[in-house]
Design a protein around this motif. Structure first.
Motif, PDB file in Angstrom:
ATOM      1  N   GLY A  18       0.766  -1.111  -0.016  1.00 13.30           N
ATOM      2  CA  GLY A  18      -0.120  -0.110   0.071  1.00 13.30           C
ATOM      3  C   GLY A  18       0.898   1.008   0.019  1.00 13.30           C
ATOM      4  N   ASN A  19       2.095   1.113   0.101  1.00 14.60           N
ATOM      5  CA  ASN A  19       2.776   2.132   0.082  1.00 14.60           C
ATOM      6  C   ASN A  19       2.957   3.117  -1.192  1.00 14.60           C
ATOM      7  N   ARG A  20       2.735   4.330  -1.447  1.00 13.86           N
ATOM      8  CA  ARG A  20       2.781   4.897  -2.780  1.00 13.86           C
ATOM      9  C   ARG A  20       4.159   5.226  -3.242  1.00 13.86           C
ATOM     10  N   LEU A  21       4.537   5.167  -4.673  1.00 13.25           N
ATOM     11  CA  LEU A  21       5.602   5.295  -5.326  1.00 13.25           C
ATOM     12  C   LEU A  21       6.024   6.713  -5.144  1.00 13.25           C
ATOM     13  N   ASP A  22       5.060   7.562  -5.134  1.00 11.81           N
ATOM     14  CA  ASP A  22       5.630   8.897  -5.280  1.00 11.81           C
ATOM     15  C   ASP A  22       5.862   9.389  -3.773  1.00 11.81           C
ATOM     16  N   GLU A  23       5.645   8.646  -2.586  1.00  9.72           N
ATOM     17  CA  GLU A  23       6.099   8.850  -1.477  1.00  9.72           C
ATOM     18  C   GLU A  23       7.441   7.880  -0.973  1.00  9.72           C
TER      19      GLU A  23
END
Length: 205
Positions: free
Chosen positions: A134-139
């Protein structure tokens, strides 16, 4: 950096190419780096993904293939890693999901290269792209799906090709059995629960 566009109806004739000029440019101080373009079609729209280091991977709509228009979307970044080593975006669609592949870390250093391929997916072409956790790639999220293996060092610079429902990834690597000679490879993408992966082969090719 400058991304140029050329066109021809006879690509085998080197004299036939017409230079249409720059499509996208960047300079020091910009929040994006105009390099590593990936152009693709989604429905009746064309898009260009681009970026290397700086502020990560970006996406913008294309007008008539020659002019980026509208918002610049941020897709992926590694802000907690020195120099933000992410580049070479590739986007493709399978089913309801858009998949974003990027190359991480250091390229072009022979057997000292640390390149690897990471990915995430989204339900919209503009993101947000996430991985299984669930971790965002932009973060800063994303998970490596292909790294160095046996004699194949620093795989990356990838693209994806689909034929008859099968997906293949084309990429380069440095051959550890040949003093780091650069080679090209095509690998079949396996799928499980909507996520691609690669079988470990120990290939000496």
């Amino acid at each position: 950096m400058i991304q140029q566009l050329s066109r021809t109806e006879t690509p085998g004739d080197l004299e036939s190419w017409e230079d249409l000029g720059p499509v996208l440019t960047s300079e020091s101080g910009d929040h994006f780096n105009a390099i590593d373009p990936h152009v693709f079609q989604d429905g009746n729209k064309w898009w260009i993904a681009f970026g290397s280091h700086w502020d990560g991977i970006k996406l913008q709509e294309l007008n008539d293939m020659t002019e980026p228009i509208g918002d610049i979307h941020s897709l992926a970044s590694r802000p907690d890693v020195e120099s933000n080593p992410i580049e070479a975006p590739t986007i493709f669609k399978k089913g309801e999901f858009y998949y974003l592949l990027t190359s991480w870390d250091t390229c072009c250093s022979g057997i000292d290269s640390t390149y690897k391929v990471a990915m995430g997916r989204a339900t919209s072409v503009t993101g947000p792209y996430v991985y299984k956790d669930g971790n965002r790639l932009d973060e800063g999220g994303g998970t490596v799906i292909l790294g160095s293996e046996s004699n194949q060092i620093g795989p990356g610079g990838q693209d994806v090709y689909e034929k008859f429902g099968k997906y293949y990834m084309i990429h380069h690597y440095y051959d550890g059995d040949a003093d780091g000679v650069i080679r090209m490879q095509i690998r079949h993408m396996e799928w499980k629960d909507g996520w691609p992966y690669f079988r470990r082969t120990g290939c000496k090719c």
